[in-house]
Write a protein that holds these residues in place. Structure first.
Motif, PDB file in Angstrom:
ATOM      1  N   MET A 198       0.829  -1.181  -0.049  1.00  0.00           N
ATOM      2  CA  MET A 198       0.014  -0.252  -0.008  1.00  0.00           C
ATOM      3  C   MET A 198       0.743   1.277   0.091  1.00  0.00           C
ATOM      4  SD  MET A 198      -3.258  -0.671  -0.228  1.00  0.00           S
ATOM      5  CE  MET A 198      -4.691  -1.529   0.651  1.00  0.00           C
ATOM      6  N   ASP A 199       2.046   1.156   0.761  1.00  0.00           N
ATOM      7  CA  ASP A 199       2.729   2.448   0.604  1.00  0.00           C
ATOM      8  C   ASP A 199       3.605   2.649  -0.820  1.00  0.00           C
ATOM      9  OD1 ASP A 199       2.759   2.752   3.376  1.00  0.00           O
ATOM     10  OD2 ASP A 199       4.585   1.738   3.708  1.00  0.00           O
ATOM     11  N   PHE A 200       3.581   1.474  -1.516  1.00  0.00           N
ATOM     12  CA  PHE A 200       4.198   1.727  -2.546  1.00  0.00           C
ATOM     13  C   PHE A 200       3.073   2.100  -3.571  1.00  0.00           C
ATOM     14  CE2 PHE A 200       4.237  -0.785  -7.289  1.00  0.00           C
ATOM     15  CZ  PHE A 200       5.326   0.015  -7.538  1.00  0.00           C
ATOM     16  N   ILE A 201       1.751   1.566  -3.628  1.00  0.00           N
ATOM     17  CA  ILE A 201       0.816   2.361  -4.179  1.00  0.00           C
ATOM     18  C   ILE A 201       0.443   3.638  -4.007  1.00  0.00           C
ATOM     19  CG2 ILE A 201      -1.842   2.267  -4.411  1.00  0.00           C
ATOM     20  CD1 ILE A 201      -1.707  -0.812  -3.806  1.00  0.00           C
ATOM     21  N   GLN A 202       0.645   4.190  -2.620  1.00  0.00           N
ATOM     22  CA  GLN A 202       0.414   5.562  -2.579  1.00  0.00           C
ATOM     23  C   GLN A 202       1.548   6.114  -3.411  1.00  0.00           C
ATOM     24  OE1 GLN A 202      -0.510   6.601   1.842  1.00  0.00           O
ATOM     25  NE2 GLN A 202       1.228   8.278   1.726  1.00  0.00           N
ATOM     26  N   GLU A 203       2.747   5.986  -3.296  1.00  0.00           N
ATOM     27  CA  GLU A 203       3.870   6.611  -3.787  1.00  0.00           C
ATOM     28  C   GLU A 203       3.702   6.715  -5.444  1.00  0.00           C
ATOM     29  OE1 GLU A 203       7.558   4.850  -3.285  1.00  0.00           O
ATOM     30  OE2 GLU A 203       7.234   5.064  -0.852  1.00  0.00           O
ATOM     31  N   GLU A 204       3.157   5.535  -5.969  1.00  0.00           N
ATOM     32  CA  GLU A 204       2.849   5.449  -7.458  1.00  0.00           C
ATOM     33  C   GLU A 204       1.614   6.186  -8.183  1.00  0.00           C
ATOM     34  OE1 GLU A 204       4.492   3.475 -10.078  1.00  0.00           O
ATOM     35  OE2 GLU A 204       6.043   3.768  -8.312  1.00  0.00           O
ATOM     36  N   MET A 205       0.636   6.243  -6.966  1.00  0.00           N
ATOM     37  CA  MET A 205      -0.454   7.157  -7.489  1.00  0.00           C
ATOM     38  C   MET A 205      -0.137   8.544  -7.400  1.00  0.00           C
ATOM     39  SD  MET A 205      -2.784   5.224  -7.947  1.00  0.00           S
ATOM     40  CE  MET A 205      -4.204   6.202  -8.215  1.00  0.00           C
ATOM     41  N   GLU A 206       0.883   9.181  -6.619  1.00  0.00           N
ATOM     42  CA  GLU A 206       1.347  10.420  -6.562  1.00  0.00           C
ATOM     43  C   GLU A 206       1.929  10.778  -7.833  1.00  0.00           C
ATOM     44  OE1 GLU A 206       1.627  10.884  -1.748  1.00  0.00           O
ATOM     45  OE2 GLU A 206       3.243  11.647  -3.080  1.00  0.00           O
ATOM     46  N   GLU A 207       2.744   9.653  -8.095  1.00  0.00           N
ATOM     47  CA  GLU A 207       3.720   9.753  -9.509  1.00  0.00           C
ATOM     48  C   GLU A 207       2.814   9.876 -10.742  1.00  0.00           C
ATOM     49  OE1 GLU A 207       7.034   9.669  -9.602  1.00  0.00           O
ATOM     50  OE2 GLU A 207       7.016   9.570 -11.730  1.00  0.00           O
ATOM     51  N   ILE A 208       1.645   8.967 -10.854  1.00  0.00           N
ATOM     52  CA  ILE A 208       0.864   8.940 -12.141  1.00  0.00           C
ATOM     53  C   ILE A 208       0.174  10.042 -12.184  1.00  0.00           C
ATOM     54  CG2 ILE A 208      -1.025   7.568 -12.939  1.00  0.00           C
ATOM     55  CD1 ILE A 208       0.289   5.125 -11.734  1.00  0.00           C
ATOM     56  N   THR A 209      -0.592  10.402 -10.956  1.00  0.00           N
ATOM     57  CA  THR A 209      -1.584  11.654 -11.106  1.00  0.00           C
ATOM     58  C   THR A 209      -1.135  12.566 -10.763  1.00  0.00           C
ATOM     59  OG1 THR A 209      -2.425  11.083  -8.757  1.00  0.00           O
ATOM     60  CG2 THR A 209      -3.476   9.889 -10.710  1.00  0.00           C
ATOM     61  N   GLY A 210      -0.167  13.096  -9.883  1.00  0.00           N
ATOM     62  CA  GLY A 210       0.200  14.247  -9.351  1.00  0.00           C
ATOM     63  C   GLY A 210      -0.493  14.674  -8.113  1.00  0.00           C
ATOM     64  N   TYR A 211      -1.156  13.774  -7.590  1.00  0.00           N
ATOM     65  CA  TYR A 211      -1.972  14.122  -6.390  1.00  0.00           C
ATOM     66  C   TYR A 211      -1.305  13.444  -5.367  1.00  0.00           C
ATOM     67  CZ  TYR A 211      -6.647  14.474  -3.876  1.00  0.00           C
ATOM     68  OH  TYR A 211      -7.574  14.862  -3.036  1.00  0.00           O
ATOM     69  N   LYS A 212      -1.433  14.464  -4.100  1.00  0.00           N
ATOM     70  CA  LYS A 212      -0.779  14.109  -2.744  1.00  0.00           C
ATOM     71  C   LYS A 212      -1.832  13.128  -2.054  1.00  0.00           C
ATOM     72  CE  LYS A 212       2.291  14.656   0.550  1.00  0.00           C
ATOM     73  NZ  LYS A 212       2.817  13.325   0.663  1.00  0.00           N
ATOM     74  N   LEU A 213      -1.376  11.940  -1.816  1.00  0.00           N
ATOM     75  CA  LEU A 213      -2.217  11.009  -1.044  1.00  0.00           C
ATOM     76  C   LEU A 213      -1.936  10.622   0.158  1.00  0.00           C
ATOM     77  CD1 LEU A 213      -5.075   9.100  -1.669  1.00  0.00           C
ATOM     78  CD2 LEU A 213      -3.365   7.682  -2.688  1.00  0.00           C
ATOM     79  N   GLU A 214      -2.954  10.415   1.199  1.00  0.00           N
ATOM     80  CA  GLU A 214      -2.618   9.799   2.423  1.00  0.00           C
ATOM     81  C   GLU A 214      -3.564   8.748   2.735  1.00  0.00           C
ATOM     82  OE1 GLU A 214      -0.363  11.002   4.711  1.00  0.00           O
ATOM     83  OE2 GLU A 214       0.337  12.700   3.662  1.00  0.00           O
ATOM     84  N   ILE A 215      -2.917   7.452   2.757  1.00  0.00           N
ATOM     85  CA  ILE A 215      -3.790   6.422   3.089  1.00  0.00           C
ATOM     86  C   ILE A 215      -3.943   6.087   4.629  1.00  0.00           C
ATOM     87  CG2 ILE A 215      -4.190   3.752   2.803  1.00  0.00           C
ATOM     88  CD1 ILE A 215      -3.198   4.253   0.221  1.00  0.00           C
ATOM     89  N   PRO A 216      -5.229   6.215   5.175  1.00  0.00           N
ATOM     90  CA  PRO A 216      -5.330   6.143   6.640  1.00  0.00           C
ATOM     91  C   PRO A 216      -5.421   4.863   7.024  1.00  0.00           C
ATOM     92  CG  PRO A 216      -7.424   6.748   5.583  1.00  0.00           C
ATOM     93  CD  PRO A 216      -6.792   6.417   4.376  1.00  0.00           C
ATOM     94  N   TRP A 217      -4.882   4.329   8.145  1.00  0.00           N
ATOM     95  CA  TRP A 217      -4.974   2.867   8.640  1.00  0.00           C
ATOM     96  C   TRP A 217      -5.430   2.777  10.156  1.00  0.00           C
ATOM     97  CZ3 TRP A 217      -3.884  -1.404   5.867  1.00  0.00           C
ATOM     98  CH2 TRP A 217      -3.088  -1.423   4.766  1.00  0.00           C
ATOM     99  N   ASP A 218      -6.131   1.918  10.251  1.00  0.00           N
ATOM    100  CA  ASP A 218      -6.605   1.497  11.751  1.00  0.00           C
ATOM    101  C   ASP A 218      -6.987   2.814  12.506  1.00  0.00           C
ATOM    102  OD1 ASP A 218      -5.873  -1.220  11.188  1.00  0.00           O
ATOM    103  OD2 ASP A 218      -3.564  -0.532  11.387  1.00  0.00           O
ATOM    104  N   LYS A 219      -7.651   3.509  11.736  1.00  0.00           N
ATOM    105  CA  LYS A 219      -8.557   4.854  12.544  1.00  0.00           C
ATOM    106  C   LYS A 219      -9.530   4.606  13.139  1.00  0.00           C
ATOM    107  CE  LYS A 219      -9.717   8.712  10.554  1.00  0.00           C
ATOM    108  NZ  LYS A 219     -10.127   9.564   9.147  1.00  0.00           N
ATOM    109  N   GLU A 220      -9.306   4.539  14.530  1.00  0.00           N
ATOM    110  CA  GLU A 220     -10.642   4.151  15.319  1.00  0.00           C
ATOM    111  C   GLU A 220     -11.508   5.329  15.325  1.00  0.00           C
ATOM    112  OE1 GLU A 220      -9.219   1.934  19.163  1.00  0.00           O
ATOM    113  OE2 GLU A 220     -10.986   3.128  19.749  1.00  0.00           O
TER     114      GLU A 220
END
Ligand code: SF4
Ligand code: SF4
Length: 535
Positions: free
Chosen positions: A241-263
């Motif tokens: 998922m960390d890799f996906i986040q980086e690649e998405m930013e690279e592909i679309t130019g959009y800064k992305l934060e993927i949230p994990w285990d957010k109670e």
């Protein structure tokens, strides 16, 4: 085009093969695919099938070892009868006893179901794939061995010998139906041939330990043991998922934060983990949309919390319940308001519908389709779209479990009408759709030559529908089959490759969220790049 008539009682008579696929009996493909009309199944090599039962047709899905002696053969038959009895007992069949009993009682033999069945039609109307053939074999066994007085009346209701050949062929035959329930939707008296198939699979799994290894050992058991049917443990999935986040930013130019285990997040988003490996852009696109719309959401890194698949749906209620309970416990622990299911059809049905039987009390957490919230987001005006970015021919595949089974027909269409100016329907579509051919586990089953059978026979109707939807479009224009389901995407990928549709007609496939992100004004670069791997 007609297969030879075969009586249900023939299933118990030993022979080399009961059914046979012939290239010249299969419905033909249109230009420019005519040269592929002579494709047929590779033969099963003698040494590969020396010790397994392979006398149903030209393929093998399970590969049941042949009994070594008479005692072993009788043991199988006794186990089958015991399982058959249990299917008709309330305490043992808490899932589907009532509809099974109704489907056992009567069939008008009108064959409306056969005309609706894509496997039967696309096989060149092979008798053994007729929806009623399998059901009638099972009905006769039920009437003879379970119904009081059945042995006496079986001469009238139709007799079938219960021997090893019958048992082994019936197990294989339960894996020549995609459980698409198109047959059930047209039966005038409500017989559900797909349910009968499901119950046969259940009998073999629960009482005899027989199921395709891709579904059980590598599927459910691996899911429960490691956390995902893909074999990914929580560390591996977070890395991906960390890799996906980086690649998405690279592909679309959009800064992305993927949230994990957010109670306490509003939504726990659950994907088929197959997406993470095979179609990571789908996972990334969901994250972009949710972030851009300001949704309060999270992923779970707990085992099973990142893989919503539930293969038990296809073959075993107990396995289905184990996985569904685990999913609900994870949501409960995270204190989320609801669970949202991503683009995975069978997971929709398993978690949102069938799991109702076991998710009671505080485990009864609201469970919804991702299509609905995506529709709300796209309609809300929170995100700006430029539909001209999707100005290429798009057609939509309806996953059976979402559309026919759950009636979720319009949300995905409303989205496409807004963001894809060249969207056109397949014929037929909606609740009358045809299965991708990969339903009920077929998309992941590849033992022996089964994957070839799938692409040649059970996915053939979908391929014809796709070609028809793009009829008249220039060959060199890129075309997009929107298939918002992980298993359907797998099956559609395989048919497009098998018939070289990318090279011959520029046909590509992908999910719904990729099209949504591709049309977002905030994306600096396009997400869909034809002729290029996105990742
Ligand atoms: S449509 Fe229903 S009643 Fe008619 S043959 Fe099929 S299962 Fe039997
Ligand atoms: S469920 Fe689908 S594949 Fe199975 S018999 Fe019915 S129509 Fe055919």
């Amino acid at each position: 085009m007609r297969g030879n008539f075969i009586k249900p009682s023939a299933i118990s008579k030993p022979s080399k093969r009961l059914g046979h696929i012939q290239a010249n009996e299969l419905p033909p493909l249109p230009p420019p695919y005519e040269d592929l009309n002579n494709l047929t199944l590779s033969g099963l090599k003698d040494e590969k099938i020396a010790n397994i039962e392979a006398s149903l047709d030209d393929t093998v899905a399970i590969g049941i070892p042949r009994p070594k002696n008479k005692e072993e053969e009788e043991k199988y038959i006794r186990a089958f009868l015991s399982g058959l009895r249990k299917l008709f007992e309330k305490k043992n069949n808490w899932g589907f006893l009532q509809p099974l009993l109704l489907s056992m009682e009567y069939c008008a033999k009108c064959q409306t179901c056969s005309d609706a069945c894509p496997v039967f039609e696309m096989s060149g109307r092979q008798e053994i794939y007729r929806p009623t053939f399998r059901s009638e074999v099972f009905r006769r066994l039920y009437k003879k061995y379970i119904k009081p007085g059945g042995k006496l009346t079986s001469k009238l209701t139709g007799d079938i010998d219960l021997n090893w050949t019958t048992v082994a062929r019936l197990a294989e035959l339960a894996y020549r139906c995609t459980l698409c329930r198109r047959c059930a939707s047209v039966c005038p008296i409500g017989v559900d041939n797909a349910l009968i198939t499901h119950e046969i699979r259940k009998l073999f799994s629960q009482e005899m330990g027989i199921a395709p290894k891709e579904i059980h050992e590598k599927g459910t058991l691996q899911h429960l043991r490691v956390g995902s049917t893909t074999g990914m443990n929580p560390v591996a999935v977070k890395d991906s998922m960390d890799f996906i986040q980086e690649e998405m930013e690279e592909i679309t130019g959009y800064k992305l934060e993927i949230p994990w285990d957010k109670e306490g997040a509003d939504i726990l988003l659950l994907h088929n983990a197959g997406e993470v490996l095979a179609w990571p852009e789908n996972v990334g696109a969901f994250a972009i949309i949710f972030q851009a719309a300001g949704i309060s959401w999270t992923f779970s890194s707990e085992e099973l919390g990142y893989d919503v698949v539930n293969y038990g749906l296809w073959y075993d209620d107990v396995q289905m319940a184990r996985v569904a309970i685990k999913h609900a416990e994870i949501a409960k622990k995270l204190k989320v308001k609801k669970m949202i299911i991503g683009e995975c059809g069978h997971a929709h049905k398993a978690l949102a519908v069938i799991a109702d039987r076991v998710l009671t009390g505080d485990l009864n957490i609201p469970r919804e389709s991702g299509f609905v919230i995506l529709d709300e987001i796209v309609s809300s005006g929170k995100i700006k779209f430029d539909p001209s970015r999707n100005n290429f021919p798009v057609t939509l595949h309806d996953p059976c479990n979402v559309v026919r089974a759950m009636g979720i027909v319009e949300p995905q269409r409303r989205i496409l009408r807004k963001i894809a100016p060249q969207f056109r329907e397949m014929t037929p579509h909606g609740v009358d759709n045809y299965c991708c051919g990969g339903g009920s586990g077929f998309a992941i089953m590849s033992g022996f030559n089964f994957a070839e059978w799938r692409t040649l026979v059970s996915s053939r109707k979908k391929f014809l529908q796709i070609l028809d939807a793009f009829k008249g479009e220039p060959q060199d224009v890129p075309k997009y089959v929107c298939a918002p389901c992980s298993n359907c995407k797998g099956a559609i990928r395989d048919i497009l490759e098998y018939y070289h549709a990318k090279e011959r007609s520029h046909i590509y496939y992908g999910g719904l969220v990729e099209l949504i992100v591709n049309a977002m004004v905030d994306m600096k670069k396009p997400m869909i790049k034809f002729d290029e791997e996105s990742f």
